[in-house]
Motif scaffolding. Sequence first.
Motif, short mmCIF file in Angstrom:
data_model
loop_
_atom_site.label_atom_id
_atom_site.label_comp_id
_atom_site.label_asym_id
_atom_site.label_seq_id
_atom_site.Cartn_x
_atom_site.Cartn_y
_atom_site.Cartn_z
N ASN A 192 -8.61 5.91 -37.82
CA ASN A 192 -8.52 5.91 -36.36
C ASN A 192 -9.77 6.48 -35.71
N ARG A 193 -10.34 7.53 -36.31
CA ARG A 193 -11.54 8.15 -35.75
C ARG A 193 -12.68 7.15 -35.73
N ASP A 194 -12.84 6.39 -36.80
CA ASP A 194 -13.91 5.39 -36.87
C ASP A 194 -13.73 4.33 -35.79
N LEU A 195 -12.49 3.92 -35.58
CA LEU A 195 -12.20 2.90 -34.58
C LEU A 195 -12.52 3.43 -33.18
N ILE A 196 -12.14 4.67 -32.89
CA ILE A 196 -12.40 5.28 -31.58
C ILE A 196 -13.91 5.41 -31.35
N GLN A 220 -19.42 1.00 -28.08
CA GLN A 220 -19.49 -0.27 -27.35
C GLN A 220 -19.44 -0.03 -25.85
N GLN A 221 -18.59 0.92 -25.41
CA GLN A 221 -18.50 1.22 -23.99
C GLN A 221 -19.81 1.81 -23.47
#
Length: 57
Positions: free
Chosen positions: A27-31, A37-38
């Motif tokens: 999850n940390r990698d995804l966040i 990207q933002q």
Amino acid sequence: MKETTCLGLLVCGLGLYFWIKPSQPDNRDLIIQQQSQQIQQLQAEQRGMERALGLSR
């Protein structure tokens, strides 16, 4: 004997399940990826606004 066989089959089934199941991305990698990207998108928007206002260097 019957209980031992059932327990053995259960343990083998669980082992097979965890061995075969696809790994989930952390999850940390995804966040972190989403935030990166933002940030890139916001930087691109900022550059576009600077160009539109004539503030680009």
